[in-house]
Design an enzyme around this catalytic site. Structure first.
Site, PDB file in Angstrom:
ATOM      1  CG  ASP A 264     -26.857   0.712 -14.176  1.00 19.92           C
ATOM      2  OD1 ASP A 264     -27.136   2.197 -13.855  1.00 19.92           O
ATOM      3  OD2 ASP A 264     -24.872   0.770 -14.377  1.00 19.92           O
ATOM      4  NE  ARG A 317     -23.902   6.252 -18.726  1.00 17.02           N
ATOM      5  CZ  ARG A 317     -22.911   5.328 -18.150  1.00 17.02           C
ATOM      6  NH1 ARG A 317     -22.705   4.997 -17.190  1.00 17.02           N
ATOM      7  NH2 ARG A 317     -21.497   5.391 -19.188  1.00 17.02           N
TER       8      ARG A 317
END
Length: 443
Positions: A264, A317
């Protein structure tokens, strides 16, 4: 200097790097060369993505000999990061390093972190919806014990990288298992040639109020870039190792989720280049921007380039984007028959995504409309993408499949920081052969 930490002279010659992009006959330009300095002192090539804006990302390339470290376990890794503060340093990972390990580097199990009488069996009994209900999150002694146990694991698993650091794997098999690498509020960091596996949470929290049926929520990503700038992540492999989500049990009807993301980029991080990595066999893969409410922190930041990465059998994602100017080009997205697939690109709040010249290899029956997912009202640019070898207008496909969730064209900016653009039909061969740990040039 800690006695257990050896300097680079302990291993005089780096061996074993495959340099596969050349060995299998792919053209020399299939992977970027780092000025011939060797992988340890390589710097980001000029113009190679957002991390090259207004200069370069150099990591620890200027490290003096006494700030070059060879590490084989978590304690040595932490000692190397803490030595000499933010002075340029090169940290070389040899073999397999475990985040969940004792002081000698021996792997330990979840039971070693348990506090105040916590066991999973007791937790399941206490918060079974038939007993606890579905209207409140868990609280009380066993939830407190779970939280205390989780904090004890976090102290071991989270490893913090300082500024001006190059973290590099030695050879083909450098591996970090069960550690969460935190690039947090620092600058000028390079991470290359390492396999990151199975950063698992021993103590997921049950939340019966999450969604219609409740969810198990876990912590830890393999790598987090948090509030940091000038970061180059290149030729690494990210995955769940021997603990895939698909093999986990279900409790209260929901998957006992022990993994969060793979990688991330959040909380105002900026100027990041992610190149020639493999991200595979995972559910929630990559967030760029973690919250719709983070505009004050993220607006004008989260400038990220993703190129020549292989995303294989990731459910969603890849990435999901909020706020950032994200340039995603020449990546290969693979979904094999039977693998879970939700979407690839998530279009989030105030995102400015340019997704061009990418290749998608998917089952024949997969609905191309699902490749893009609209979360918020944000436009994007998505040109010259190929699905199963055929040029495909991803926005048109999405809008045809989701007539009430139309996506607008035009991200509002044009990427300039690209060293080269490969034809999307060439991308699968180039990326599949050249991406991932053990395949970095300059070995």
């Amino acid at each position: 200097m800690p006695a257990r930490m050896s300097h680079s002279r302990a291993i005089a010659v780096m061996t074993g790097c495959a340099c596969l992009a050349l060995a299998v006959g792919v053209p020399a330009q299939a992977a970027p060369h780092a000025h011939g300095r060797g992988i340890e002192r390589a710097v980001l090539p000029a113009g190679d993505g957002w991390a090259a804006a207004d200069g370069s990302t150099t990591g620890g390339s200027k490290a003096t000999p006494d700030h070059v470290y060879t590490v084989t376990d978590r304690a040595e890794l932490i000692a190397a990061f803490e030595d000499a503060g933010d002075a340029p340093k090169i940290v070389r990972v040899v073999g397999t390093l475990h985040g969940n390990a004792d002081a000698d580097g021996t792997p330990i199990g979840c039971e070693e972190y348990q506090q105040d009488g916590y066991t999973l069996e007791k937790y399941l009994a206490a918060y079974d919806p038939a007993v606890w209900g579905r209207d409140e999150v868990p609280s009380g002694p066993l939830e407190d014990a779970r939280d205390a146990s989780a904090k004890r694991q976090a102290a071991a698993v989270n490893v913090y990288v300082p500024s001006n650091t190059t973290l590099v794997g030695v050879g083909e098999d450098a591996t970090v298992i069960g550690a969460s690498l935190q690039v947090r509020n620092v600058s000028n960091v390079i991470v290359r040639n390492i396999s990151f596996e199975d950063t698992y949470d021993c103590f997921p929290q049950w939340d019966p109020t999450d969604g219609d049926t409740g969810h198990w929520n876990s912590e830890y990503d393999n790598l987090v870039v948090h509030g940091s700038s000038r970061v180059w992540v290149d030729h690494n492999t990210f995955g769940d190792g021997d603990r895939p989500d698909s093999a986990q049990p279900r409790y209260f009807g929901e998957l006992y989720q022990q993994h969060d993301g793979l990688f991330d980029i959040v909380r105002g991080a900026d100027l990041v280049t992610v190149s020639w990595n493999v991200l595979k066999d995972h559910d929630k893969t990559m967030l760029i921007g973690n919250s719709d409410g983070a505009g004050a922190t993220d607006r004008g930041r989260l400038r990220v380039t993703l190129h020549h990465n292989l995303f294989k059998d990731v459910n969603e994602r890849a990435p999901r984007v909020r706020f950032g100017q994200v340039d995603s080009y020449n990546n290969h997205f693979v979904a094999t028959e039977g693998a879970a697939y939700g979407y690839t690109y998530g279009i989030g709040a105030e995102s400015h995504l340019v997704a061009e010249h990418n290749a998608f290899t998917v089952p024949a029956g997969l609905d191309k409309a699902a490749i893009l997912k609209k979360w918020s009202e944000s436009a994007l640019t998505a040109e010259d993408n190929y699905v199963n070898g055929r040029r495909t207008d991803l926005i048109a496909a999405h809008n045809a499949g989701f007539p009430t969730a139309q996506l607008a064209r035009g991200a509002g900016w044009t990427p300039e920081l690209r060293t080269r653009i490969d034809h999307p039909r060439a991308v699968p061969a180039l990326v599949d052969r050249g991406a991932g740990a053990g395949r970095a040039p300059g070995c």
